[in-house]
Design a protein around this motif. Structure first.
Motif, PDB file in Angstrom:
ATOM      1  N   ASP A   1      51.633  44.250  -8.435  1.00 23.91           N
ATOM      2  CA  ASP A   1      50.276  43.742  -8.602  1.00 23.91           C
ATOM      3  C   ASP A   1      50.207  42.469  -9.438  1.00 23.91           C
ATOM      4  O   ASP A   1      49.193  42.203 -10.075  1.00 23.91           O
ATOM      5  CB  ASP A   1      49.400  44.828  -9.241  1.00 23.91           C
ATOM      6  CG  ASP A   1      49.308  46.082  -8.394  1.00 23.91           C
ATOM      7  OD1 ASP A   1      49.210  45.960  -7.161  1.00 23.91           O
ATOM      8  OD2 ASP A   1      49.344  47.185  -8.966  1.00 23.91           O
ATOM      9  N   GLY A   2      51.288  41.685  -9.468  1.00 18.49           N
ATOM     10  CA  GLY A   2      51.269  40.433 -10.211  1.00 18.49           C
ATOM     11  C   GLY A   2      51.634  40.625 -11.670  1.00 18.49           C
ATOM     12  O   GLY A   2      52.139  41.674 -12.069  1.00 18.49           O
ATOM     13  N   TRP A   3      51.363  39.613 -12.462  1.00 23.33           N
ATOM     14  CA  TRP A   3      51.732  39.653 -13.874  1.00 23.33           C
ATOM     15  C   TRP A   3      50.617  39.065 -14.720  1.00 23.33           C
ATOM     16  O   TRP A   3      49.729  38.385 -14.227  1.00 23.33           O
ATOM     17  CB  TRP A   3      53.045  38.894 -14.126  1.00 23.33           C
ATOM     18  CG  TRP A   3      53.006  37.425 -13.777  1.00 23.33           C
ATOM     19  CD1 TRP A   3      53.249  36.883 -12.548  1.00 23.33           C
ATOM     20  CD2 TRP A   3      52.687  36.338 -14.648  1.00 23.33           C
ATOM     21  NE1 TRP A   3      53.108  35.520 -12.603  1.00 23.33           N
ATOM     22  CE2 TRP A   3      52.775  35.145 -13.884  1.00 23.33           C
ATOM     23  CE3 TRP A   3      52.358  36.241 -15.992  1.00 23.33           C
ATOM     24  CZ2 TRP A   3      52.524  33.893 -14.424  1.00 23.33           C
ATOM     25  CZ3 TRP A   3      52.111  34.983 -16.538  1.00 23.33           C
ATOM     26  CH2 TRP A   3      52.194  33.830 -15.755  1.00 23.33           C
ATOM     27  N   GLY A   4      50.707  39.353 -16.000  1.00 18.74           N
ATOM     28  CA  GLY A   4      49.758  38.813 -16.957  1.00 18.74           C
ATOM     29  C   GLY A   4      50.452  38.528 -18.267  1.00 18.74           C
ATOM     30  O   GLY A   4      51.569  38.987 -18.509  1.00 18.74           O
ATOM     31  N   THR A   5      49.788  37.753 -19.101  1.00 20.44           N
ATOM     32  CA  THR A   5      50.299  37.453 -20.434  1.00 20.44           C
ATOM     33  C   THR A   5      49.109  37.193 -21.337  1.00 20.44           C
ATOM     34  O   THR A   5      47.961  37.393 -20.939  1.00 20.44           O
ATOM     35  CB  THR A   5      51.283  36.263 -20.401  1.00 20.44           C
ATOM     36  OG1 THR A   5      51.970  36.208 -21.659  1.00 20.44           O
ATOM     37  CG2 THR A   5      50.582  34.953 -20.097  1.00 20.44           C
ATOM     38  N   TYR A   6      49.377  36.760 -22.551  1.00 18.48           N
ATOM     39  CA  TYR A   6      48.338  36.540 -23.544  1.00 18.48           C
ATOM     40  C   TYR A   6      48.388  35.106 -24.051  1.00 18.48           C
ATOM     41  O   TYR A   6      49.460  34.517 -24.160  1.00 18.48           O
ATOM     42  CB  TYR A   6      48.511  37.506 -24.724  1.00 18.48           C
ATOM     43  CG  TYR A   6      48.429  38.944 -24.301  1.00 18.48           C
ATOM     44  CD1 TYR A   6      47.211  39.609 -24.288  1.00 18.48           C
ATOM     45  CD2 TYR A   6      49.553  39.629 -23.877  1.00 18.48           C
ATOM     46  CE1 TYR A   6      47.123  40.927 -23.883  1.00 18.48           C
ATOM     47  CE2 TYR A   6      49.475  40.950 -23.467  1.00 18.48           C
ATOM     48  CZ  TYR A   6      48.254  41.594 -23.470  1.00 18.48           C
ATOM     49  OH  TYR A   6      48.169  42.892 -23.063  1.00 18.48           O
ATOM     50  N   PHE A   7      47.231  34.577 -24.381  1.00 16.36           N
ATOM     51  CA  PHE A   7      47.110  33.260 -24.980  1.00 16.36           C
ATOM     52  C   PHE A   7      47.814  33.264 -26.336  1.00 16.36           C
ATOM     53  O   PHE A   7      47.678  34.200 -27.115  1.00 16.36           O
ATOM     54  CB  PHE A   7      45.623  32.931 -25.170  1.00 16.36           C
ATOM     55  CG  PHE A   7      45.347  31.577 -25.740  1.00 16.36           C
ATOM     56  CD1 PHE A   7      45.112  30.511 -24.901  1.00 16.36           C
ATOM     57  CD2 PHE A   7      45.318  31.367 -27.110  1.00 16.36           C
ATOM     58  CE1 PHE A   7      44.835  29.246 -25.422  1.00 16.36           C
ATOM     59  CE2 PHE A   7      45.059  30.117 -27.627  1.00 16.36           C
ATOM     60  CZ  PHE A   7      44.815  29.055 -26.791  1.00 16.36           C
ATOM     61  N   ILE A   8      48.566  32.212 -26.621  1.00 16.76           N
ATOM     62  CA  ILE A   8      49.203  32.057 -27.925  1.00 16.76           C
ATOM     63  C   ILE A   8      48.759  30.719 -28.487  1.00 16.76           C
ATOM     64  O   ILE A   8      49.049  29.666 -27.920  1.00 16.76           O
ATOM     65  CB  ILE A   8      50.746  32.100 -27.824  1.00 16.76           C
ATOM     66  CG1 ILE A   8      51.195  33.458 -27.301  1.00 16.76           C
ATOM     67  CG2 ILE A   8      51.369  31.798 -29.188  1.00 16.76           C
ATOM     68  CD1 ILE A   8      52.688  33.567 -27.091  1.00 16.76           C
ATOM     69  N   GLY A   9      48.013  30.779 -29.582  1.00 18.27           N
ATOM     70  CA  GLY A   9      47.531  29.552 -30.194  1.00 18.27           C
ATOM     71  C   GLY A   9      46.654  29.861 -31.381  1.00 18.27           C
ATOM     72  O   GLY A   9      46.323  31.020 -31.641  1.00 18.27           O
ATOM     73  N   ASP A  10      46.257  28.820 -32.075  1.00 15.73           N
ATOM     74  CA  ASP A  10      45.457  28.989 -33.283  1.00 15.73           C
ATOM     75  C   ASP A  10      44.003  29.322 -32.988  1.00 15.73           C
ATOM     76  O   ASP A  10      43.351  30.007 -33.744  1.00 15.73           O
ATOM     77  CB  ASP A  10      45.489  27.703 -34.123  1.00 15.73           C
ATOM     78  CG  ASP A  10      46.877  27.429 -34.660  1.00 15.73           C
ATOM     79  OD1 ASP A  10      47.656  28.385 -34.830  1.00 15.73           O
ATOM     80  OD2 ASP A  10      47.184  26.242 -34.889  1.00 15.73           O
ATOM     81  N   ASP A  11      43.488  28.839 -31.863  1.00 20.10           N
ATOM     82  CA  ASP A  11      42.060  28.935 -31.601  1.00 20.10           C
ATOM     83  C   ASP A  11      41.804  29.395 -30.174  1.00 20.10           C
ATOM     84  O   ASP A  11      42.073  28.677 -29.228  1.00 20.10           O
ATOM     85  CB  ASP A  11      41.410  27.569 -31.821  1.00 20.10           C
ATOM     86  CG  ASP A  11      39.899  27.605 -31.680  1.00 20.10           C
ATOM     87  OD1 ASP A  11      39.310  28.696 -31.727  1.00 20.10           O
ATOM     88  OD2 ASP A  11      39.312  26.524 -31.520  1.00 20.10           O
ATOM     89  N   MET A  12      41.282  30.601 -30.001  1.00 18.22           N
ATOM     90  CA  MET A  12      40.953  31.118 -28.668  1.00 18.22           C
ATOM     91  C   MET A  12      39.651  30.530 -28.159  1.00 18.22           C
ATOM     92  O   MET A  12      39.422  30.446 -26.980  1.00 18.22           O
ATOM     93  CB  MET A  12      40.813  32.641 -28.705  1.00 18.22           C
ATOM     94  CG  MET A  12      41.965  33.379 -28.065  1.00 18.22           C
ATOM     95  SD  MET A  12      42.414  32.788 -26.442  1.00 18.22           S
ATOM     96  CE  MET A  12      41.078  33.401 -25.466  1.00 18.22           C
ATOM     97  N   GLU A  13      38.731  30.136 -29.055  1.00 18.29           N
ATOM     98  CA  GLU A  13      37.436  29.639 -28.612  1.00 18.29           C
ATOM     99  C   GLU A  13      37.606  28.353 -27.822  1.00 18.29           C
ATOM    100  O   GLU A  13      38.460  27.527 -28.118  1.00 18.29           O
ATOM    101  CB  GLU A  13      36.527  29.419 -29.804  1.00 18.29           C
ATOM    102  CG  GLU A  13      36.154  30.719 -30.472  1.00 18.29           C
ATOM    103  CD  GLU A  13      35.204  30.516 -31.629  1.00 18.29           C
ATOM    104  OE1 GLU A  13      34.973  31.491 -32.321  1.00 18.29           O
ATOM    105  OE2 GLU A  13      34.700  29.402 -31.824  1.00 18.29           O
ATOM    106  N   GLY A  14      36.803  28.214 -26.806  1.00 22.17           N
ATOM    107  CA  GLY A  14      36.835  27.014 -25.996  1.00 22.17           C
ATOM    108  C   GLY A  14      37.785  27.116 -24.820  1.00 22.17           C
ATOM    109  O   GLY A  14      37.931  26.184 -24.065  1.00 22.17           O
ATOM    110  N   GLY A  15      38.416  28.273 -24.660  1.00 15.38           N
ATOM    111  CA  GLY A  15      39.339  28.472 -23.540  1.00 15.38           C
ATOM    112  C   GLY A  15      38.584  28.630 -22.242  1.00 15.38           C
ATOM    113  O   GLY A  15      37.365  28.793 -22.211  1.00 15.38           O
ATOM    114  N   ASP A  16      39.268  28.619 -21.154  1.00 10.67           N
ATOM    115  CA  ASP A  16      38.681  28.754 -19.832  1.00 10.67           C
ATOM    116  C   ASP A  16      38.486  30.235 -19.543  1.00 10.67           C
ATOM    117  O   ASP A  16      39.419  30.946 -19.242  1.00 10.67           O
ATOM    118  CB  ASP A  16      39.609  28.118 -18.794  1.00 10.67           C
ATOM    119  CG  ASP A  16      38.994  28.078 -17.420  1.00 10.67           C
ATOM    120  OD1 ASP A  16      37.974  28.757 -17.198  1.00 10.67           O
ATOM    121  OD2 ASP A  16      39.538  27.362 -16.562  1.00 10.67           O
ATOM    122  N   GLU A  17      37.245  30.700 -19.659  1.00 15.54           N
ATOM    123  CA  GLU A  17      36.965  32.126 -19.527  1.00 15.54           C
ATOM    124  C   GLU A  17      37.252  32.660 -18.133  1.00 15.54           C
ATOM    125  O   GLU A  17      37.363  33.856 -17.944  1.00 15.54           O
ATOM    126  CB  GLU A  17      35.522  32.409 -19.933  1.00 15.54           C
ATOM    127  CG  GLU A  17      35.309  32.165 -21.417  1.00 15.54           C
ATOM    128  CD  GLU A  17      33.887  32.441 -21.850  1.00 15.54           C
ATOM    129  OE1 GLU A  17      33.143  33.056 -21.068  1.00 15.54           O
ATOM    130  OE2 GLU A  17      33.532  32.055 -22.963  1.00 15.54           O
TER     131      GLU A  17
END
Length: 135
Positions: free
Chosen positions: A109-125
């Motif tokens: 069923d595909g793959w997923g991962t997690y955002f790695i960075g200082d600021d999650m706000e402003g990401g592409d929802e």
């Protein structure tokens, strides 16, 4: 869908996901937790897939049981790897795992991962799920 067509579509999606994550500001040189998703209605087949994925070097989590809207039961697990967001590595892993799924008659069923960075706000929802997961 044929295995070859599934692989072609997955490779295209791999590039799109990596591009989206990096465009959102996730760290390009970080080591990511990559979760490859498997499911099946037959627990024994799913268990065999988990064993084979483990033999291939993936970390495998315990299978979970999900009840679908129609009352049927689906079992699922993740085969987990840790590496950079390298499209060639993802393509190779997907090829191996899609072939494994076809051989054992389970679903990849595909793959997923997690955002790695200082600021999650402003990401592409559009690409965000629970806990900043990208698919």
């Amino acid at each position: 869908m044929s295995t070859e067509r599934q692989l072609q579509e997955q490779k295209q999606e791999n590039q799109e996901i990596v591009d989206a994550i990096l465009a959102d500001g996730s760290e390009p040189d970080a080591e990511y937790t990559i979760e490859h998703h498997f499911s099946a209605s037959n627990f024994d087949r799913l268990e065999k897939a988990a064993v084979e994925a483990f033999k291939m070097g993936f970390e495998v989590n315990d299978a979970e049981e999900m009840e679908l809207e129609d009352g049927s039961v689906l079992f699922c697990f993740d085969a987990i790897a840790y590496h950079k967001l390298d499209v060639a590595l993802l393509d190779k892993a997907c090829e191996d795992l899609i072939q494994l799924a076809a051989k054992l008659k389970v679903d990849y069923d595909g793959w997923g991962t997690y955002f790695i960075g200082d600021d999650m706000e402003g990401g592409d929802e559009e690409y965000e799920e629970e806990d900043s997961r990208f698919h």
